[in-house]
Design a protein around this motif. Sequence first.
Motif, PDB file in Angstrom:
ATOM      1  N   LEU A  71       0.784  -1.130  -0.049  1.00 15.90           N
ATOM      2  CA  LEU A  71       0.140   0.008  -0.160  1.00 15.90           C
ATOM      3  C   LEU A  71       0.944   1.219   0.019  1.00 15.90           C
ATOM      4  CD1 LEU A  71      -2.671  -1.118   2.810  1.00 15.90           C
ATOM      5  CD2 LEU A  71      -2.668  -1.484   0.241  1.00 15.90           C
ATOM      6  N   GLY A  72       2.122   1.071  -0.447  1.00 19.71           N
ATOM      7  CA  GLY A  72       3.009   2.377  -0.560  1.00 19.71           C
ATOM      8  C   GLY A  72       3.847   2.524   0.668  1.00 19.71           C
ATOM      9  N   ILE A  73       3.503   1.873   1.640  1.00 17.78           N
ATOM     10  CA  ILE A  73       4.182   2.131   2.795  1.00 17.78           C
ATOM     11  C   ILE A  73       5.432   1.207   3.010  1.00 17.78           C
ATOM     12  CG2 ILE A  73       3.898   1.737   5.216  1.00 17.78           C
ATOM     13  CD1 ILE A  73       1.059   1.767   5.070  1.00 17.78           C
ATOM     14  N   PRO A  74       6.772   1.963   3.149  1.00 22.85           N
ATOM     15  CA  PRO A  74       7.959   1.165   3.157  1.00 22.85           C
ATOM     16  C   PRO A  74       7.992   0.223   4.371  1.00 22.85           C
ATOM     17  CG  PRO A  74       8.352   3.313   3.771  1.00 22.85           C
ATOM     18  CD  PRO A  74       6.893   3.217   3.479  1.00 22.85           C
ATOM     19  N   VAL A  75       8.343  -0.957   4.210  1.00 18.80           N
ATOM     20  CA  VAL A  75       8.497  -1.956   5.520  1.00 18.80           C
ATOM     21  C   VAL A  75       9.661  -2.785   5.251  1.00 18.80           C
ATOM     22  CG1 VAL A  75       7.391  -4.018   6.632  1.00 18.80           C
ATOM     23  CG2 VAL A  75       5.818  -1.941   5.791  1.00 18.80           C
ATOM     24  N   SER A  79      10.634  -7.639   8.687  1.00 21.92           N
ATOM     25  CA  SER A  79       9.692  -7.172   9.738  1.00 21.92           C
ATOM     26  C   SER A  79       7.954  -7.473   9.469  1.00 21.92           C
ATOM     27  CB  SER A  79       9.500  -5.717   9.940  1.00 21.92           C
ATOM     28  OG  SER A  79      10.946  -5.408  10.513  1.00 21.92           O
ATOM     29  N   LEU A  80       7.819  -8.048   7.969  1.00 17.92           N
ATOM     30  CA  LEU A  80       6.556  -8.164   7.548  1.00 17.92           C
ATOM     31  C   LEU A  80       5.684  -9.156   8.253  1.00 17.92           C
ATOM     32  CD1 LEU A  80       4.715  -7.421   5.299  1.00 17.92           C
ATOM     33  CD2 LEU A  80       5.454  -9.675   4.145  1.00 17.92           C
ATOM     34  N   PHE A  81       6.299 -10.239   8.674  1.00 20.85           N
ATOM     35  CA  PHE A  81       5.510 -11.187   9.434  1.00 20.85           C
ATOM     36  C   PHE A  81       5.075 -10.663  10.827  1.00 20.85           C
ATOM     37  CE2 PHE A  81       5.755 -14.926  12.593  1.00 20.85           C
ATOM     38  CZ  PHE A  81       4.732 -15.533  12.103  1.00 20.85           C
TER      39      PHE A  81
END
Length: 457
Positions: A71-75, A79-81
């Motif tokens: 959604l355009g948010i840098p992650v 850290s995604l999990f």
Amino acid sequence: MSAETADTAEPTGLKTGSADAASRRREQRGWYFYDFACSVYSTSVLTVFLGPYLTSVAKAASDADGFVHPLGIPVRAGSLFAYAVSVSVVVAVIVMPVVGAAADRTGRKKPLLAAAAYVGAAATTGMFFLDGHRYLLGAFLLIVANASVSVSMVLYNAYLPQIAGPDERDAVSSRGWAFGYTSGAFVLVLNLVLYTGHDSFGLSESDAVRICLASAGVWWGAFTVVPLRRLRDRRVTPGGEGAVGSGWRQLMATLRDMRRHPLTLSFLLAYLVYNDGVQTVISQASVYGSEELGLDQTTLITAVLLVQVLAVAGALGMGRLARVYGAKRTILGSLVVWTLILVAGYFLPADAPVFFYLLASAIGLVLGGSQALSRSLFSHLVPHGKEAEYFSAYEMSDRGLSWLGPLVFGIAYQLTGSYRDAIISLVIFFVVGSVLLARVPIRQAVAAAGNPVPERI
């Protein structure tokens, strides 16, 4: 729910005739099988396979700096999990009060249980399609599955006061946990055979993992049929607002109602504290083993399997101890063992899998019992007719609010750079939880909730 009909007018909602006792045992056996169905998700998916695999998918899709952009948010890909798990907790916290209110106002726990279970099972089965760069699909399915299992457990737990008398709830709850750990261990063995021997089956490592993930969803859905056939809904007196629209208002009403039962609220606070410690130990044990102790993935996975196997014996054994010493004393004893486990973990030597297995054995022996007895003890403190509402609050304590332990663990590591300091910092949860629990007069709390006081509690 506002009231039971005359055929369930006793405080426990149970009848005592021989035919009714046989019917109750049939319901209990069906009830055990929901733990048998959904525990595979917690073991194979959440604890073992999905975290590393989803992280690898996200890293494959990341940019040169190691970021993905949902959604355009840098992650950061690594850290995604964790973020997806956090979002799933928020979703569950929003939905659980609505479902709890709907169950109590309509008396229709079983259709709601079926909906939550099959949404979760379908999302888990859909993880078979998690390959390539589909990290967004993986995060979405994780959020849906994790929220669904939390919601379903509200409804599952709310059956306990209706299918078990006061003197048998410790044993019934412990058997449920034992069924869950049995299925978790069995399926994990099958998954490990497939995963470690994927070449001989003509599969890539990715294929093997995706099959393991999907098989947990198939298992969850298939065995949910058993409780849905055996559990029965209790009729309620019509009245009140629409359940869905009043879900959050009902939660506020439940919390206000708990103020009229301060001893129930005191137990819930104690449980919140020590269960946060339990959940953090479980979630961070593999990180501690790999990063601090230098153990390989095979050792960590087999340690999880060992925990599952011994948790069956632990749940049943602590259930028997509770019949002799009471649930409260048995839980307090288990919290002492948890504290000793953390102290031993602090001094555990690196590159010594045997000692790690011994620690995993100790965790297994107290894990199932401390959770099962906490659930059964809380069931005695719930006012009659408000089972799903109160268990919604309980489930939020169990799953929705277990964030402080990981935060303490993370801050301790950030400040010291040592996972040993991080793991020992969790002792505070067991010490404070023990003190809070010891201060709750359980027999008085049961009576104050309007329930019969068992001979041993």
